[in-house]
Design an enzyme around this catalytic site. Sequence first.
Site, mmCIF file in Angstrom:
data_model
loop_
_atom_site.group_PDB
_atom_site.id
_atom_site.type_symbol
_atom_site.label_atom_id
_atom_site.label_comp_id
_atom_site.label_asym_id
_atom_site.label_seq_id
_atom_site.Cartn_x
_atom_site.Cartn_y
_atom_site.Cartn_z
ATOM 1 N N ASP A 193 0.848 -1.190 0.000
ATOM 2 C CA ASP A 193 0.000 0.000 0.000
ATOM 3 C C ASP A 193 0.888 1.245 0.000
ATOM 4 O O ASP A 193 1.642 1.470 0.951
ATOM 5 C CB ASP A 193 -0.884 -0.018 1.255
ATOM 6 C CG ASP A 193 -2.061 0.945 1.168
ATOM 7 O OD1 ASP A 193 -1.960 1.928 0.403
ATOM 8 O OD2 ASP A 193 -3.065 0.724 1.859
ATOM 9 N N ASP A 194 0.812 2.027 -1.064
ATOM 10 C CA ASP A 194 1.582 3.283 -1.170
ATOM 11 C C ASP A 194 3.084 3.040 -1.329
ATOM 12 O O ASP A 194 3.895 3.815 -0.820
ATOM 13 C CB ASP A 194 1.366 4.183 0.060
ATOM 14 C CG ASP A 194 -0.001 4.840 0.084
ATOM 15 O OD1 ASP A 194 -0.821 4.533 -0.793
ATOM 16 O OD2 ASP A 194 -0.246 5.648 1.001
ATOM 17 N N CYS A 222 -5.595 4.571 -3.573
ATOM 18 C CA CYS A 222 -5.785 3.205 -3.064
ATOM 19 C C CYS A 222 -7.068 2.543 -3.550
ATOM 20 O O CYS A 222 -7.048 1.500 -4.205
ATOM 21 C CB CYS A 222 -5.767 3.209 -1.543
ATOM 22 S SG CYS A 222 -4.252 3.864 -0.807
ATOM 23 N N ASP A 251 -0.482 -0.706 -4.888
ATOM 24 C CA ASP A 251 -1.690 -0.073 -5.428
ATOM 25 C C ASP A 251 -1.421 1.316 -5.993
ATOM 26 O O ASP A 251 -2.167 1.804 -6.838
ATOM 27 C CB ASP A 251 -2.819 -0.039 -4.388
ATOM 28 C CG ASP A 251 -2.427 0.678 -3.096
ATOM 29 O OD1 ASP A 251 -1.294 1.195 -2.997
ATOM 30 O OD2 ASP A 251 -3.272 0.707 -2.168
ATOM 31 N N ASN A 252 -0.378 1.988 -5.522
ATOM 32 C CA ASN A 252 0.018 3.285 -6.084
ATOM 33 C C ASN A 252 1.373 3.667 -5.505
ATOM 34 O O ASN A 252 1.885 3.002 -4.596
ATOM 35 C CB ASN A 252 -1.014 4.388 -5.790
ATOM 36 C CG ASN A 252 -1.448 4.456 -4.344
ATOM 37 O OD1 ASN A 252 -2.563 4.070 -4.009
ATOM 38 N ND2 ASN A 252 -0.569 4.950 -3.474
#
Length: 785
Positions: free
Chosen positions: A123-124, A158, A400-401
Amino acid sequence: MGYCPQLSQPLLRGMRDTMTSPQGQVSELQRFFLDHYGMGQQPTVTGEFDAATEALVLRFQEEQGIELVGAVGPRTRTAIARACASGDLGATEGTAGGGSGGGVAPGAGNGATRPSIVVIMTDDQDDMGSMTVMTKTKQLLADQGVTFVNSFVEFPLCCVSRASFLTGQYAHNHGVMGNTPDEDGGYARFMATEDNTIPVWLENAGYATALIGKYLNGYGDGKVVPAAHVPPGWSEWQGLPEEFGTYNYFSFGVNRNGVLERFGPVDYQTDVLAQRAADYIGSVPIDKPLFLWLAPIAPHFGGDGDDAWGGPFPAPRHEGALSTLALPQPPNFNEADVSDKPAFMRQLPLMSEGAIATLAQSFRNRRETLLAVDDMVETVVRALQDSGRLENTFVVFTSDNGFSQGEHRRPEGKRVVYEESIRVPLVIRGPGVPKGAVRTQLVNNVDLPATIVDAAGITAGRTFDGKSLLPLVSDEAAPWRSALLIEGTDSPLPRVDWESRYEAVRTTDYLFADHVATGESELYDLRSDAHQIRNGSDDPSYATVTIALRSALGNLRSCAGTSCWFAGSLVAPTCTMTADRNIITTGETARIAWSSTHALTVLDQDGRSSTASGSVAVAPTQTTSYSYRFTNSVGSTTCRQTISVKASGLTGSGLSVENRNVLAKALGYTGEFGDGAYMAWLSEGYRASVWDTLTARLLANAGDSEQEIYALFPSLDPNHPLACGTKSKRDRIAHELGFAGMFGVIDAQGVRVTDGEFPAWRDADPARRSVFDAACARPGKLTTP
């Protein structure tokens, strides 16, 4: 030696023995053996099993200890590829080829025929150096698979990105446009269509499916969505509900199949999820393929149970492990001059020394949380190995990013169009995937669902906006896209407006963004400005490029399905066009042809103009010089070219009927020159042009006998010794049949077609191929090259 033994000598001999049918045809399965093990023949594929092939399949299954299922064709072919062409499998006596990555697609291996699939999604996590601390992931995944160095997310946020992963669609198609309901997003918006997603399709196809970790933002908030809710499609559900601390590294809750489980202040979330994943892998019977989405929150900001929104917090064993790691400060770090950036970026102040010091500690904490993720990868790979699944499992690592860490004055955040936000890691290992390989093509997260569906050999319930990566994994030269769509929202800091959306196009060389609400735009030449410091959208020297990228964005911004695949030219068109027939019959009209990807405006000497795509009609004259302008997505090119279109009136007049028949038969006509079907046959495609070229040259040389025809056109002689496959023969036939002017055409990408691309030239028009093949296949002429 790989996990599958090399093919045996008897099996190879059996393969050869099945190739003796009178028609010289073989099945798709046989074709695979021929291509992969170097049998040296190129038979026609029938796509059907014959009795000999059936016996061969049975022998193959017995020797390899696997079971082939499904219809014969590409899937059967690639099933064998996966079984017999992995990693370091080398050639042995009696074989040719082998090597790494012999094939990637739905496959066979130990246990289940279909491969298992594990996706580990952080995540991130940016792809601006974060992978350097993950040494186990490099060793276990990157060194054993393919790394995509130009991997992007279509919407760097997200919830949106995860919805794209579950659906295979761009945000403007699946409808989730943000993290929360007030920005047209959040899990509540996604719920209406989540019964048509990857886990549902896989579970319906017989896969065991599991989610372990974070789902979508807003899941289990206790207000709109109960914490005990279990979404459809998951055989095993271990989600992190927001009501009980999704973003807590310690003291969090897990919804396990509808029952809440609580973890305390000594339980580190990443480690708990890793062990749950290992337990799940070991619990699924080996004969059942599994799909696991493992989603830790690292390196996202989060709490420790007391601090609801701080951190991120590394595992206790990793605290301080990277205390000497310096905060990267690339040229765009705390960017001094943002006057050419959009208004929301110009609002950002320069970061103070104190802010930079705080950012440096946050940066180290983020990297330290990834050390536990690195351990998670090791735990998962070991579990796959222990369960006997590893060799038949695709393992995907991604995020996700991305995330900003001081670039362009942004101390944190994603959403925006800059590289730090849109670029994410992507590594894939699995059966048939080459080891330690790198791919530089533009890929994104909507390609992952298509890849999973392709690998599993199932049918999706949605139209994908991306494409499977498996062809690119197998072949680094596979045809691929030239531009990607990026969508997002501008997020000034402090956050004051989530509503200003942008749409952008990313190519290998450029990024162009259109900020919809404000009308502002950004253009970055990534060849000379990789850090996106100089906005060239108002620079006259980039005017043509801006037009091209705007046009590409116009094609993509509302795309769906195949229209989202942009592989068009992003360079100015080339000045090349040619008449399809330079010698025509009196009263006919020739057509000037060019690449169908270009629009063309033609101005003749009388000022006549015509705009078309593909071709334009021209009247016959001795010699006509045309001014014309090609236009494609990049811009226009104006040039002048002399094209001769001559009216000959020749339909065989001047030749004896006998020699008209000689020419007709040389061009593949099986009837008689004077029968009723002849003129219709002659008028097809290029035949009339060839006919008139031949007759004109014969008359010019006063040739009117069969011997004189063969003397002038040796390739038409039934006793000509040269083989069609040789360069000299191809050149001679192309010239003698009137194709010399077409032999060096410029294709749609502006590339000159050379002898190496002769089949593409020959096959560009069915009539052209029939004429060429008829000349090549004259009885008695063919010999082995």
